[in-house]
Design a protein around this motif. Sequence first.
Motif, PDB file in Angstrom:
ATOM      1  N   ALA A  64       0.821  -1.207   0.000  1.00  0.00           N
ATOM      2  CA  ALA A  64       0.000   0.000   0.000  1.00  0.00           C
ATOM      3  C   ALA A  64       0.856   1.260   0.000  1.00  0.00           C
ATOM      4  N   GLU A  65       1.975   1.241   0.747  1.00  0.00           N
ATOM      5  CA  GLU A  65       2.853   2.406   0.785  1.00  0.00           C
ATOM      6  C   GLU A  65       3.497   2.649  -0.568  1.00  0.00           C
ATOM      7  N   VAL A  67       2.212   1.893  -3.462  1.00  0.00           N
ATOM      8  CA  VAL A  67       1.163   2.425  -4.336  1.00  0.00           C
ATOM      9  C   VAL A  67       0.941   3.906  -4.053  1.00  0.00           C
ATOM     10  N   ARG A  68       0.944   4.268  -2.770  1.00  0.00           N
ATOM     11  CA  ARG A  68       0.750   5.673  -2.404  1.00  0.00           C
ATOM     12  C   ARG A  68       1.890   6.541  -2.937  1.00  0.00           C
ATOM     13  N   LEU A  69       3.116   6.086  -2.731  1.00  0.00           N
ATOM     14  CA  LEU A  69       4.272   6.841  -3.216  1.00  0.00           C
ATOM     15  C   LEU A  69       4.313   6.895  -4.736  1.00  0.00           C
ATOM     16  N   GLU A  71       1.748   7.027  -6.691  1.00  0.00           N
ATOM     17  CA  GLU A  71       0.789   8.060  -7.114  1.00  0.00           C
ATOM     18  C   GLU A  71       1.395   9.448  -6.954  1.00  0.00           C
ATOM     19  N   THR A  72       2.134   9.657  -5.873  1.00  0.00           N
ATOM     20  CA  THR A  72       2.772  10.952  -5.628  1.00  0.00           C
ATOM     21  C   THR A  72       3.873  11.240  -6.640  1.00  0.00           C
ATOM     22  N   PRO A  77       4.562   1.549  -9.578  1.00  0.00           N
ATOM     23  CA  PRO A  77       4.511   1.100  -8.179  1.00  0.00           C
ATOM     24  C   PRO A  77       5.404  -0.101  -7.905  1.00  0.00           C
TER      25      PRO A  77
END
Length: 245
Positions: A64-65, A67-69, A71-72, A77
């Motif tokens: 999940a981390e 994927v979040r990074l 997106e940023t 990913p």
Amino acid sequence: MIQILPLTGISEVLPGDELIALLREALQRQAVDIREDDILVVTQKIVSKAEGRFVDLGTVTPCAEAVRLAETTQKDPRLVQVVLDESESIVRAAPGVLIARHRLGHVMANAGVDQSNVGPEKSEYALLLPINPDGTAARLSSALGIPVVISDSFGRPWRVGVTSVAIGAAGLPALQDRRGEVDRDGRVLKVTQVAVGDLLATAASLATGEGAEGIPAALVRGCRFVGEARPAAHLVRPADQDLFR
């Protein structure tokens, strides 16, 4: 006079290839006789390739981390997950930029994870830094009878463009401490430490290049340094001295 002699004719390096033999053959092919003022600079890429430091991104499942990074940063990913796996911490994340502190202490883009020049038919692969670049430099230096620097490309805060730095070194003072010496006016040097390994790495990169040059090593001739040998690990500033985090 300082000279930079590119080592040409080294073919694509594959996992398991013996770098000692490849580099020795290149030196012999160019009729290079090692001198006392010679230093061999070897690019990180062929060291990592020989050590098989490839990751097939098709086998990576991002957390999940990651994927979040992703997106940023607008990055793959799967690649971000590999960066996380290689890192102690993430320093900065912004569109197009992911700065990490690698497990070896280097603060660098993508924790040194790279997809350029990884070899034919490896478009879905990433290449990691060597496991122990100082150890590899020591092994090469001992076998070839010459000081060795392992170089990699780094960006720098507040400066545009990359230079090269030493991530491995043996047989020379990668960090030369000149504190206590005096300048021409007799003033005592209080803070002067010279990043000899980085200077050599960048000098050699003028010959090895950053793109499709295909020159993975170069001999820097005409350099003599005073002081005990220090590995490249001495060039890494401790985290508690990082004033810019």
